[in-house]
Enzyme design. Structure first.
Site, PDB file in Angstrom:
ATOM      1  N   SER A   1      86.578  80.842  49.686  1.00 34.61           N
ATOM      2  CA  SER A   1      85.618  80.073  50.211  1.00 34.61           C
ATOM      3  C   SER A   1      85.237  81.547  50.860  1.00 34.61           C
ATOM      4  O   SER A   1      83.486  81.434  50.862  1.00 34.61           O
ATOM      5  CB  SER A   1      85.437  78.887  50.761  1.00 34.61           C
ATOM      6  OG  SER A   1      86.696  77.996  51.193  1.00 34.61           O
TER       7      SER A   1
ATOM      8  N   ASN B   1      78.603  79.420  51.651  1.00 35.36           N
ATOM      9  CA  ASN B   1      78.983  79.180  52.862  1.00 35.36           C
ATOM     10  C   ASN B   1      79.107  80.298  53.988  1.00 35.36           C
ATOM     11  O   ASN B   1      78.677  80.523  55.181  1.00 35.36           O
ATOM     12  CB  ASN B   1      80.737  79.867  52.556  1.00 35.36           C
ATOM     13  CG  ASN B   1      81.366  78.560  52.584  1.00 35.36           C
ATOM     14  OD1 ASN B   1      80.663  77.239  52.688  1.00 35.36           O
ATOM     15  ND2 ASN B   1      82.414  78.312  52.039  1.00 35.36           N
TER      16      ASN B   1
HETATM   17  N1  CAA Z   1      85.758  62.044  45.787  1.00 36.57           N
HETATM   18  C1  CAA Z   1      84.941  61.749  44.599  1.00 36.57           C
HETATM   19  N2  CAA Z   1      83.964  61.259  44.454  1.00 36.57           N
HETATM   20  C2  CAA Z   1      83.432  61.195  45.585  1.00 36.57           C
HETATM   21  C3  CAA Z   1      84.377  61.161  46.712  1.00 36.57           C
HETATM   22  C4  CAA Z   1      85.159  61.875  46.727  1.00 36.57           C
HETATM   23  N3  CAA Z   1      86.030  62.456  47.710  1.00 36.57           N
HETATM   24  N4  CAA Z   1      83.196  61.230  47.905  1.00 36.57           N
HETATM   25  C5  CAA Z   1      82.444  60.464  47.236  1.00 36.57           C
HETATM   26  N5  CAA Z   1      82.900  60.051  46.229  1.00 36.57           N
HETATM   27  C6  CAA Z   1      81.570  59.968  44.972  1.00 36.57           C
HETATM   28  C7  CAA Z   1      81.876  58.030  45.517  1.00 36.57           C
HETATM   29  O1  CAA Z   1      82.572  57.717  44.335  1.00 36.57           O
HETATM   30  C8  CAA Z   1      80.612  57.735  44.626  1.00 36.57           C
HETATM   31  O2  CAA Z   1      79.961  57.748  43.564  1.00 36.57           O
HETATM   32  P1  CAA Z   1      79.718  56.086  42.737  1.00 36.57           P
HETATM   33  O3  CAA Z   1      78.934  55.380  43.827  1.00 36.57           O
HETATM   34  O4  CAA Z   1      79.465  56.218  41.370  1.00 36.57           O
HETATM   35  O5  CAA Z   1      81.349  55.389  43.091  1.00 36.57           O
HETATM   36  C9  CAA Z   1      78.736  58.931  45.518  1.00 36.57           C
HETATM   37  O6  CAA Z   1      80.161  60.168  45.578  1.00 36.57           O
HETATM   38  C10 CAA Z   1      78.432  58.493  46.075  1.00 36.57           C
HETATM   39  O7  CAA Z   1      79.195  58.843  47.743  1.00 36.57           O
HETATM   40  P2  CAA Z   1      79.016  57.295  48.785  1.00 36.57           P
HETATM   41  O8  CAA Z   1      78.214  56.588  48.119  1.00 36.57           O
HETATM   42  O9  CAA Z   1      80.380  57.195  48.897  1.00 36.57           O
HETATM   43  O10 CAA Z   1      79.033  58.549  49.527  1.00 36.57           O
HETATM   44  P3  CAA Z   1      77.683  59.513  49.924  1.00 36.57           P
HETATM   45  O11 CAA Z   1      76.512  59.034  48.902  1.00 36.57           O
HETATM   46  O12 CAA Z   1      77.090  59.349  50.829  1.00 36.57           O
HETATM   47  O13 CAA Z   1      77.811  60.827  49.609  1.00 36.57           O
HETATM   48  C11 CAA Z   1      78.849  62.564  49.778  1.00 36.57           C
HETATM   49  C12 CAA Z   1      78.923  61.166  50.055  1.00 36.57           C
HETATM   50  C13 CAA Z   1      78.388  63.067  47.783  1.00 36.57           C
HETATM   51  C14 CAA Z   1      80.064  63.074  49.907  1.00 36.57           C
HETATM   52  C15 CAA Z   1      77.403  63.106  50.084  1.00 36.57           C
HETATM   53  O14 CAA Z   1      77.404  62.720  51.749  1.00 36.57           O
HETATM   54  C16 CAA Z   1      77.050  63.922  50.256  1.00 36.57           C
HETATM   55  O15 CAA Z   1      76.643  65.342  49.152  1.00 36.57           O
HETATM   56  N6  CAA Z   1      77.583  65.198  51.640  1.00 36.57           N
HETATM   57  C17 CAA Z   1      77.471  66.898  51.800  1.00 36.57           C
HETATM   58  C18 CAA Z   1      78.450  67.096  51.141  1.00 36.57           C
HETATM   59  C19 CAA Z   1      78.599  69.159  51.041  1.00 36.57           C
HETATM   60  O16 CAA Z   1      77.534  69.446  51.095  1.00 36.57           O
HETATM   61  N7  CAA Z   1      79.512  69.472  50.271  1.00 36.57           N
HETATM   62  C20 CAA Z   1      79.772  70.573  50.390  1.00 36.57           C
HETATM   63  C21 CAA Z   1      80.797  71.422  51.499  1.00 36.57           C
HETATM   64  S1  CAA Z   1      80.554  72.554  51.862  1.00 36.57           S
HETATM   65  C22 CAA Z   1      81.612  73.002  50.297  1.00 36.57           C
HETATM   66  O17 CAA Z   1      82.934  72.936  50.019  1.00 36.57           O
HETATM   67  C23 CAA Z   1      81.628  74.399  50.090  1.00 36.57           C
HETATM   68  C24 CAA Z   1      83.045  75.634  51.036  1.00 36.57           C
HETATM   69  O18 CAA Z   1      83.918  76.446  50.454  1.00 36.57           O
HETATM   70  C25 CAA Z   1      83.478  75.021  52.364  1.00 36.57           C
END
Ligand code: CAA
Length: 293
Positions: free
Chosen positions: A119, A190
């Site tokens: 990252s 990031n």
């Molecule tokens: N693994 C696999 N699938 C997942 C999951 C996981 N950990 N979490 C959620 N999902 C899937 C779910 O299965 C769901 O799909 P279905 O409805 O078809 O089953 C879908 O994603 C939506 O999930 P939820 O309804 O439970 O929850 P949500 O709508 O709130 O979405 C989220 C969850 C996708 C995590 C959303 O909250 C989101 O986009 N959050 C921001 C995530 C983000 O910013 N990520 C980047 C982080 S920075 C990074 O990664 C870089 C680094 O180097 C640090």
């Protein structure tokens, strides 16, 4: 060169998701972990995600079974010998990554490509430790890898055009959006997202709002899917700490420095969602703000 078999190193938060995405795209995957417990945990998560996809009608049982069958879990570096591409997603620690590349470099075919899911660490620092800096690049996935569309495809200074193009093509074959970027600490996302999360911690330290209020404000006021403190827990506070140290070391700017609250939470072993405690307490059905922070 045609990519058929892909090695994924690390079955943790990122590695298990990357392995699943790659297998879903039709590649054979060798998923390597250092110990059996971590390997079983990562494979278990993949199996649960596949079962959920079937339950929700997003996949047929036969397809889910085929995806699982394409993933070969192992503890042995030797099983990576037939891989055309090896993606590392182990702990964000340069020393550990270099040790691991030494092992992989010794067994992988000379023409195999290597990619790091780092990252924030420099791609060149890892590339230079291998026998193939020209065939080394960055593939930065986002958490959860199964859901997030973006992959940053990072060109190191020694990465050839052929390698970089293969990286972009591979990303496209996964159904992801590959954004090309250069080997600068934090790449695009990031570089912008980490100071934002750190600023949210500072805002909390300064009493601007409670944990829940800061998160609710950014969700309702800026349209973010998660507030910054829940996101910090989700990324992992240890990972956030490691990234901000790299960025601070590189740029020497206060905006990248660890806020005292983060330092104390890490000392307490509160790594966010994965450890059950962070800005939120995850022991109940729903996360609740951690009153001890
Ligand atoms: N693994 C696999 N699938 C997942 C999951 C996981 N950990 N979490 C959620 N999902 C899937 C779910 O299965 C769901 O799909 P279905 O409805 O078809 O089953 C879908 O994603 C939506 O999930 P939820 O309804 O439970 O929850 P949500 O709508 O709130 O979405 C989220 C969850 C996708 C995590 C959303 O909250 C989101 O986009 N959050 C921001 C995530 C983000 O910013 N990520 C980047 C982080 S920075 C990074 O990664 C870089 C680094 O180097 C640090």
């Amino acid at each position: 060169m045609e990519i058929k078999q892909v090695g994924v190193l690390g079955a943790g938060l990122m590695g298990h998701g990357i392995a699943q995405v790659v297998a879903q795209a039709g590649y054979d995957v060798v998923l390597r972990e250092a110990d059996q417990g971590a390997l079983d945990k990562g494979v278990g998560k993949i199996e649960r995600q596949l079962a959920r996809a079937v339950e929700k009608g997003r996949a047929e049982q036969a397809d889910a079974d085929a995806v699982r069958a394409r993933i070969a879990p192992t503890l042995d570096y030797g099983d990576l010998a037939g891989c055309d591409l090896v993606i590392e997603a182990i702990t964000e620690d340069l020393g550990l990554k270099l040790e691991m590349w030494r092992e992989v470099d010794a067994v992988a075919a000379p023409e195999a490509l290597f990619a790091t899911n780092t990252s924030s660490l420099s791609v060149i620092d890892q590339a230079a430790s291998t026998s193939r800096p020209d065939r080394f690049f960055g593939l930065h996935f986002f958490n959860p890898a199964q859901v997030m569309k973006l992959v940053e495809v990072v060109r190191g200074i020694t990465t050839t055009d052929q390698t970089f193009d293969a990286g972009l093509e591979f990303t496209k074959s996964l159904g992801k959006m590959g954004i090309p970027t250069r080997d600068k600490a934090g790449f695009i996302v990031n570089r912008l997202l980490v100071p934002y999360m750190l600023d949210a911690i500072r805002a909390y330290e300064e009493g601007v709002g409670s944990i829940e209020e800061i998160d609710a404000a950014m969700k309702a006021g800026a349209g973010h899917p998660m507030g910054p403190l829940l996101l910090a827990d989700f990324v992992g506070l240890d990972t956030l700490g490691a990234i901000c140290d790299v960025l601070f070391d590189e740029f020497r700017e206060r905006r990248f420095a660890r806020p005292p609250t983060l330092r104390k939470m890490l000392a307490a072993g509160w790594y966010g969602r994965k450890s059950g405690m962070g800005f939120y307490d995850y022991s109940g059905d729903e996360p609740v703000g951690n009153p001890a922070v």
